[in-house]
Design a protein around this motif. Structure first.
Motif, mmCIF file in Angstrom:
data_model
loop_
_atom_site.group_PDB
_atom_site.id
_atom_site.type_symbol
_atom_site.label_atom_id
_atom_site.label_comp_id
_atom_site.label_asym_id
_atom_site.label_seq_id
_atom_site.Cartn_x
_atom_site.Cartn_y
_atom_site.Cartn_z
ATOM 1 N N VAL A 100 -42.954 -5.858 38.178
ATOM 2 C CA VAL A 100 -42.972 -6.403 36.834
ATOM 3 C C VAL A 100 -41.657 -7.140 36.620
ATOM 4 O O VAL A 100 -40.574 -6.584 36.810
ATOM 5 N N ASN A 101 -41.760 -8.399 36.261
ATOM 6 C CA ASN A 101 -40.563 -9.189 35.984
ATOM 7 C C ASN A 101 -40.148 -8.926 34.543
ATOM 8 O O ASN A 101 -40.873 -9.236 33.609
ATOM 9 N N ARG A 102 -38.983 -8.328 34.374
ATOM 10 C CA ARG A 102 -38.494 -8.022 33.025
ATOM 11 C C ARG A 102 -37.116 -8.622 32.823
ATOM 12 O O ARG A 102 -36.319 -8.678 33.740
ATOM 13 N N ARG A 103 -36.879 -9.014 31.610
ATOM 14 C CA ARG A 103 -35.563 -9.504 31.236
ATOM 15 C C ARG A 103 -34.903 -8.453 30.368
ATOM 16 O O ARG A 103 -35.555 -7.755 29.599
ATOM 17 N N SER A 104 -33.625 -8.387 30.480
ATOM 18 C CA SER A 104 -32.916 -7.463 29.598
ATOM 19 C C SER A 104 -32.860 -8.064 28.200
ATOM 20 O O SER A 104 -33.026 -9.264 27.999
ATOM 21 N N LYS A 105 -32.641 -7.233 27.194
ATOM 22 C CA LYS A 105 -32.603 -7.707 25.799
ATOM 23 C C LYS A 105 -31.495 -8.737 25.593
ATOM 24 O O LYS A 105 -31.628 -9.639 24.792
ATOM 25 N N ALA A 106 -30.398 -8.625 26.333
ATOM 26 C CA ALA A 106 -29.289 -9.559 26.175
ATOM 27 C C ALA A 106 -29.659 -10.954 26.661
ATOM 28 O O ALA A 106 -29.170 -11.947 26.127
ATOM 29 N N ASN A 107 -30.541 -11.056 27.668
ATOM 30 C CA ASN A 107 -30.905 -12.352 28.228
ATOM 31 C C ASN A 107 -32.009 -13.049 27.454
ATOM 32 O O ASN A 107 -32.241 -14.228 27.652
ATOM 33 N N GLN A 108 -32.725 -12.341 26.595
ATOM 34 C CA GLN A 108 -33.817 -12.969 25.858
ATOM 35 C C GLN A 108 -33.262 -13.834 24.740
ATOM 36 O O GLN A 108 -32.287 -13.494 24.085
ATOM 37 N N THR A 109 -33.906 -14.960 24.545
ATOM 38 C CA THR A 109 -33.485 -15.849 23.468
ATOM 39 C C THR A 109 -34.365 -15.602 22.257
ATOM 40 O O THR A 109 -35.540 -15.281 22.366
ATOM 41 N N SER A 110 -33.794 -15.765 21.089
ATOM 42 C CA SER A 110 -34.556 -15.559 19.863
ATOM 43 C C SER A 110 -35.050 -16.886 19.299
ATOM 44 O O SER A 110 -35.424 -16.965 18.148
ATOM 45 N N ALA A 111 -35.002 -17.948 20.095
ATOM 46 C CA ALA A 111 -35.452 -19.255 19.624
ATOM 47 C C ALA A 111 -36.958 -19.274 19.391
ATOM 48 O O ALA A 111 -37.434 -19.963 18.494
ATOM 49 N N ILE A 112 -37.715 -18.530 20.175
ATOM 50 C CA ILE A 112 -39.162 -18.501 20.020
ATOM 51 C C ILE A 112 -39.559 -17.078 19.634
ATOM 52 O O ILE A 112 -39.685 -16.207 20.488
ATOM 53 N N PRO A 113 -39.728 -16.826 18.333
ATOM 54 C CA PRO A 113 -40.104 -15.471 17.937
ATOM 55 C C PRO A 113 -41.551 -15.180 18.330
ATOM 56 O O PRO A 113 -42.409 -16.063 18.280
ATOM 57 N N ASN A 114 -41.804 -13.974 18.721
ATOM 58 C CA ASN A 114 -43.142 -13.557 19.112
ATOM 59 C C ASN A 114 -43.601 -12.471 18.141
ATOM 60 O O ASN A 114 -43.446 -11.292 18.397
ATOM 61 N N ASN A 115 -44.133 -12.904 17.001
ATOM 62 C CA ASN A 115 -44.579 -11.967 15.977
ATOM 63 C C ASN A 115 -46.044 -11.600 16.123
ATOM 64 O O ASN A 115 -46.548 -10.765 15.393
ATOM 65 N N GLU A 116 -46.755 -12.261 17.044
ATOM 66 C CA GLU A 116 -48.173 -12.004 17.201
ATOM 67 C C GLU A 116 -48.381 -10.760 18.053
ATOM 68 O O GLU A 116 -47.727 -10.585 19.072
ATOM 69 N N PRO A 117 -49.295 -9.895 17.632
ATOM 70 C CA PRO A 117 -49.574 -8.721 18.468
ATOM 71 C C PRO A 117 -50.326 -9.138 19.725
ATOM 72 O O PRO A 117 -51.073 -10.120 19.728
ATOM 73 N N ALA A 118 -50.108 -8.390 20.801
ATOM 74 C CA ALA A 118 -50.778 -8.695 22.062
ATOM 75 C C ALA A 118 -52.264 -8.392 21.937
ATOM 76 O O ALA A 118 -52.670 -7.422 21.294
ATOM 77 N N ALA A 119 -53.076 -9.251 22.524
ATOM 78 C CA ALA A 119 -54.529 -9.047 22.493
ATOM 79 C C ALA A 119 -54.869 -7.827 23.339
ATOM 80 O O ALA A 119 -54.301 -7.642 24.415
#
Length: 194
Positions: A100-119
């Motif tokens: 699983v490719n995961r990013r740490s919270k520090a590396n994630q950008t907040s430019a694209i918010p993901n407010n939609e729940p996963a299907a």
């Protein structure tokens, strides 16, 4: 004709990649069985063809994949069915180690918010139901063995040798009955339901 030769060339290169991946896995298994052995490097020819290069992650990389082998039930296509099943068996022997490719919270950008729940992921039962419903819409879904108009030849069965294993297929013969066929709707070899 040129397009068919390009497709066959791509499939040839894909088969070479699958064969190289099998050799690499066999060597790594043998090397892993010996204590202190180093893994052997095997060249995988991904870049020999565009198709194998595109499928690099699905074939031997970081990904999981599904191979759908489309075969024909007609006895006239038995050679193609045998080669397709042989290729599917060789692809099935390849084991990917997907991570699983995961990013740490520090590396994630907040430019694209993901407010939609996963299907929600559909269950296996729901997927099987959808596949059965789609199969009922196929043109041969209502054909019954022994139907004098749609399937005069009845149901037959055949055994195909694929590698070291034998696969038994059951099919409907759409050709006319021959004089050697027995009466009744069963047809030749009695392949059971399916």
């Amino acid at each position: 004709m040129k397009e068919a030769s390009s497709i066959n060339l791509s499939l040839f290169h894909l088969a070479r990649v699958v064969q190289a991946l099998q050799v690499a896995q066999q060597k790594s298994t043998k090397a892993g069985a010996k204590a202190g052995a180093t893994a052997c490097k095997v060249h995988i020819p991904y870049k020999d063809d565009a198709l194998s290069h595109l499928l690099k992650d699905a074939l031997g990389g970081n990904g999981t994949s599904v191979l759908i082998a489309t075969v024909s039930p007609a006895i006239t296509h038995a050679f193609e069915t045998r080669s397709t099943l042989g290729f599917a068996l060789s692809c099935g022997s390849i084991v990917n180690k997907a991570r699983v490719n995961r990013r740490s919270k520090a590396n994630q950008t907040s430019a694209i918010p993901n407010n939609e729940p996963a299907a929600p992921k559909p269950s296996r039962a729901a997927m099987a139901h959808a596949a059965a419903k789609a199969a009922q819409q196929l043109p041969w879904a209502g054909v019954v063995a022994g139907d004098p108009v749609l399937c005069p030849g009845g149901r037959r069965s055949a055994r195909l040798n694929v590698g070291k294993s034998t696969v038994e297929i059951s099919y409907l013969d759409y050709g006319p009955r021959t004089s050697t066929d027995s009466g009744g709707g069963g047809g030749g070899g009695g392949g059971g339901g399916g």
